[in-house]
Every structure is written in C-alpha cells, then in structure tokens.
Design a protein around this motif. Structure first.
Motif, short mmCIF file in Angstrom:
data_model
loop_
_atom_site.label_atom_id
_atom_site.label_comp_id
_atom_site.label_asym_id
_atom_site.label_seq_id
_atom_site.Cartn_x
_atom_site.Cartn_y
_atom_site.Cartn_z
N ALA A 1 0.85 -1.20 0.00
CA ALA A 1 0.00 0.00 0.00
C ALA A 1 0.88 1.24 0.00
O ALA A 1 1.89 1.31 0.72
CB ALA A 1 -0.92 0.00 1.21
N THR A 2 0.46 2.21 -0.79
CA THR A 2 1.21 3.47 -0.90
C THR A 2 0.32 4.61 -0.44
O THR A 2 -0.85 4.70 -0.83
CB THR A 2 1.65 3.73 -2.35
OG1 THR A 2 2.49 2.64 -2.78
CG2 THR A 2 2.43 5.02 -2.46
N SER A 3 0.87 5.47 0.40
CA SER A 3 0.16 6.67 0.85
C SER A 3 1.00 7.89 0.52
O SER A 3 2.23 7.88 0.68
CB SER A 3 -0.13 6.61 2.35
OG SER A 3 1.06 6.49 3.09
N VAL A 4 0.33 8.94 0.08
CA VAL A 4 1.01 10.17 -0.33
C VAL A 4 0.46 11.33 0.47
O VAL A 4 -0.76 11.54 0.53
CB VAL A 4 0.85 10.43 -1.84
CG1 VAL A 4 1.50 11.75 -2.23
CG2 VAL A 4 1.44 9.27 -2.65
N ALA A 5 1.36 12.10 1.08
CA ALA A 5 0.98 13.31 1.81
C ALA A 5 1.71 14.50 1.18
O ALA A 5 2.88 14.38 0.78
CB ALA A 5 1.33 13.19 3.29
N GLU A 6 1.03 15.63 1.12
CA GLU A 6 1.61 16.81 0.49
C GLU A 6 1.62 17.98 1.46
O GLU A 6 0.72 18.11 2.30
CB GLU A 6 0.82 17.18 -0.77
CG GLU A 6 0.87 16.09 -1.85
CD GLU A 6 0.00 16.42 -3.06
OE1 GLU A 6 -0.87 17.33 -2.92
OE2 GLU A 6 0.18 15.79 -4.12
N ALA A 7 2.66 18.82 1.33
CA ALA A 7 2.80 20.03 2.16
C ALA A 7 3.03 21.21 1.23
O ALA A 7 4.03 21.25 0.50
CB ALA A 7 3.95 19.88 3.14
N LYS A 8 2.12 22.16 1.25
CA LYS A 8 2.22 23.33 0.40
C LYS A 8 3.06 24.42 1.08
O LYS A 8 2.88 24.71 2.25
CB LYS A 8 0.83 23.89 0.09
CG LYS A 8 -0.14 22.88 -0.54
CD LYS A 8 0.31 22.46 -1.92
CE LYS A 8 -0.71 21.55 -2.58
NZ LYS A 8 -0.30 21.10 -3.93
N GLY A 9 3.98 25.01 0.31
CA GLY A 9 4.78 26.14 0.81
C GLY A 9 5.59 25.81 2.06
O GLY A 9 5.67 26.62 2.98
N ALA A 10 6.18 24.63 2.09
CA ALA A 10 6.95 24.21 3.26
C ALA A 10 8.33 24.86 3.29
O ALA A 10 8.92 25.16 2.25
CB ALA A 10 7.09 22.69 3.27
N THR A 11 8.81 25.06 4.49
CA THR A 11 10.19 25.49 4.70
C THR A 11 10.98 24.29 5.18
O THR A 11 10.55 23.58 6.11
CB THR A 11 10.25 26.61 5.75
OG1 THR A 11 9.46 27.72 5.30
CG2 THR A 11 11.68 27.06 5.99
N PHE A 12 12.15 24.04 4.58
CA PHE A 12 12.86 22.80 4.87
C PHE A 12 14.36 22.97 4.66
O PHE A 12 14.82 23.86 3.92
CB PHE A 12 12.34 21.67 3.98
CG PHE A 12 12.38 21.98 2.51
CD1 PHE A 12 13.48 21.64 1.72
CD2 PHE A 12 11.32 22.63 1.90
CE1 PHE A 12 13.52 21.93 0.37
CE2 PHE A 12 11.35 22.93 0.55
CZ PHE A 12 12.45 22.59 -0.23
N LEU A 13 15.10 22.08 5.31
CA LEU A 13 16.56 22.02 5.15
C LEU A 13 16.88 21.15 3.95
O LEU A 13 16.37 20.03 3.83
CB LEU A 13 17.18 21.43 6.42
CG LEU A 13 18.68 21.10 6.36
CD1 LEU A 13 19.51 22.39 6.31
CD2 LEU A 13 19.08 20.27 7.57
N GLN A 14 17.76 21.65 3.09
CA GLN A 14 18.16 20.88 1.92
C GLN A 14 19.68 20.89 1.81
O GLN A 14 20.30 21.96 1.86
CB GLN A 14 17.53 21.47 0.63
CG GLN A 14 17.84 20.66 -0.63
CD GLN A 14 17.09 21.16 -1.85
OE1 GLN A 14 16.30 22.11 -1.77
NE2 GLN A 14 17.33 20.54 -3.00
#
Length: 388
Positions: free
Chosen positions: A42-55
């Motif tokens: 089973a695959t689940s997908v979650a999305e975050a709009k306009g996130a701030t993150f370390l890259q």
C-alpha cells in the motif's frame, strides 16, 4: 415412517447450519480480523504546500521553501514473516517500510528513510523482534519500535492510544478527540501533540548544522514539535487520513534559532479515496462473515429444525390415528344365519298343514264320556252293516 425420515434429515440439516453459523462467528471471523500474510503493498502520499525545509546538495546546506511530497510504501515481507519463531510465530507479520520526501517542482530528494518491524496481527502494535531496524541517516540502527506505528487495532475503541514517533524514537499518547465522517465512513479522530522535544542526534551532525546556520555557536540542539492527527476506521484500524504539522528548529547557545522544517503534511485526495475504498472492502468482508452469513444460516437452520420436528410429530401421530380408526370399525358380518335372521315361514307353506309340528293328529281308538266332547261319527258303510 416416511415423514419421520424426512423430518430427521431436516432436523440434522438445521443443526448443521447452526453449527456453521457459530463457526463463522467464533472461528472464521476472528481468523480474518488479523493482518493477512498476503497483504498487498500500500502506498500513501501526503503533500505540504509552501513548506520550509533544510536541503543539503553536494555538501551545501541551505534553507529552502517549496511544495513537498511525502510517499510511504508499506510491503509485507513474507520471507522474514515465515522465519519468525517462538511467541511471534503465527502472531506477527513483518513489514518493510520506505519513505521519500521530494520537492514537487524540481523532483529533488530532500530526505528518506527505511525500516523493518514486526506487528501484532490483531492489535497492529509493534512487537519486540530482534530483526527490526530503522535507517534515516544512511546507516541502519537497531531500535525498539513500540505501540501503534502504521495502524490501529481491529475494533478500535474510543480511548487514548500511543503512537510511535520516528524522530523521538519513542511513543507518546494520542488522545481520542471525537468522530468525523470521512467519505462515508465514521472515523475516530486521534491527536498526538509533541511540543519542543530535543532530538537525540549525532554530535557531528549538530556541529555541521551549527557551522552553517549559527556561526559562532559552539553547542546547540534540535528541538522538534509535531501535531499528528489520524482518522482511523474503527472496524479495521486502518488510517483513512493523516495530517502532521511538523516543526524543527536549531537552537544554538549563541544567536537566534534557525528553522530546519516547517511543513503541514496531509494525505492527498487520491490517498484518502483509496484508503476509504480498502476499508470499505474489508468492512464488507467482515460484516458478511461476522453478521449477515451467520444470521442467515441460523435462521435457515431454525426453520429446518422446526420443519423437521413437525414432520416427525406428524409421522408419529399417523400410526396412532390409523389404529384408532380400525378400532372404531363395526365387526365383520357372521356368514352363519341365526334363527332371528331367518325369514318367517307361513303356515300354509308348512308341508304338514297348520300346526302340524305342534299338535298330533286325533286318535280313532278312544271315546269320551264327556258329553261336551263330540264323538266321532261312524262311516255310513259301517252303519249299514250293523243294521243288517
């Protein structure tokens, strides 16, 4: 006799159906209210709009902002499940889990992790297993998964549970906060709140972050907060929807904190729809095996038993009624005639004349001195002879 035989067959069939109904309730249903060995990935997908993150790209650390997409794939590991022994044999199933977080604009990988753990087939809780591991740093680490991780128990109750948090490496309470309709299913909503918890990170990793984001600081820590809300199907314990509002800050001993992550992840519409569809399918199977089929078999069994008893009673009553009928019939006529039954005989029909059988004929050899009794006259020829 025929009625009794048919009644016995019907009665036996009814008892068999009642036994089958009980078997579905007490044997088959408990067997299917478990995580199956052949569970489909089973695959689940979650999305975050306009996130701030370390890259981190080629060793360069930067804080960026973009839409993120988190994909989690859960697959049953049949080989490892088959090798389980002791208390885990037949009780647990091994899952292999992988997650990736990507930027939706550039498709770049932001972070990823992998894990293997053993789950209780009924409660869905993590069990103590020597083979479990977690890799979110590029190296597998032996950790102890506990409590609920990727699902809740079959027959989830309206009470508080504990959910394992991967960043904390520990479980914390998830409070029951009510019910909510999720695309036609009444889901139980649970909320887990983690506030400003220091993460146990490798010192070299923290030092690397301080050198890029907090120049002049010699020590620091990463503080983690997360409000995790899960909507659970109470029948199967599966997640219908998940939302996580995550925040990570680097707190140096000198200078202002730096935001490492600020994102609001939620299942997308496709994941919610597929989760609800799987839950409805599982619910239908459980309802059929645990409710409708047993009730139908029980009712049919009772009808057959009642019909069998009625036929058996009718068959037993038939010989008695026949015996009574025979006893009430008049006796057969006696072919031997009696005097009463013989026809009357008229006097004129008798061969000897009237009263022949009762009175003897008069005798000519006696005379009566009684004048009242007439004498017999002599014949004329006799009188003439006397005179002569």
């Amino acid at each position: 006799m025929k009625h009794r035989a048919i009644g016995a067959v019907l009665f036996g069939g009814g008892v068999l159906l009642l036994a089958l109904a009980a078997g579905l309730v007490f044997v088959v249903k408990p067997a299917v209210t478990k995580l199956p060995y052949d569970l489909k990935p089973a695959t689940s997908v979650a999305e975050a709009k306009g996130a701030t993150f370390l890259q981190i790209t080629n060793g360069t650390i930067a804080i960026n902002q973009a839409d993120l997409r988190s994909t989690v794939l859960v697959s049953p590991n049949r080989d490892l499940t088959g090798k389980l022994s002791g208390d885990l044999d037949g009780k647990a199933v091994v899952w292999t889990v992988g997650q990736t977080v990507d930027r939706t604009d550039t498709k770049e990988l932001i972070n990823a992790y992998g894990a293997e753990l053993a789950l209780d087939r009924v409660s869905g809780a993590a069990l103590n297993w020597d083979g479990q591991w977690l890799d979110d740093t590029g190296e597998r680490q032996r950790i102890q998964f506990t409590e609920q991780v990727y699902k809740f128990p079959f027959g989830t109750e309206k009470k508080d549970y504990k959910i394992f948090d991967r960043d904390l490496r520990a479980d914390t309470p998830a409070k029951f906060t009510g019910t909510e309709n999720v695309e036609g299913i009444e889901a139980y909503r649970f909320e887990q709140v983690i506030t400003d918890q220091a993460l146990n990170l490798d010192a070299e990793r923290v030092k690397l972050l301080l050198g890029s984001l907090a120049p002049g600081a010699t020590t620091g820590k990463v503080v983690y907060s997360n409000t995790r809300t899960v909507w659970v199907d109470p029948v199967t314990g599966s997640y219908l929807k998940v939302r996580e509002v995550q925040r990570k800050n680097l707190v140096p001993d000198v200078g202002a904190p730096a935001v490492l992550l600020n994102a609001d992840f939620s299942y997308n519409d496709e994941t919610v729809a597929s989760s609800v569809e799987r839950a409805k399918e599982s619910r239908g199977q459980l309802t059929l095996l645990g409710v409708y089929a047993p009730i139908g078999l029980a009712l049919l069994g009772l009808l057959l038993i009642a019909g069998g008893l009625l036929l058996a009673r009718r068959g037993a009553a038939a010989p008695v009624a026949e015996a009574r009928h025979r006893a009430d019939l008049p006796p057969a006529a006696d072919p031997t005639p009696t005097r009463v039954d013989q026809p009357a005989v008229r006097d004129e029909d008798r061969p000897g004349g009237p009263l022949t059988d009762e009175i003897p004929p008069a005798s000519t050899n006696w005379k009566s001195d009684d004048s009242t009794v007439p004498t017999q006259r002599s014949a004329p020829d006799a009188d003439e002879a006397e005179k002569r």
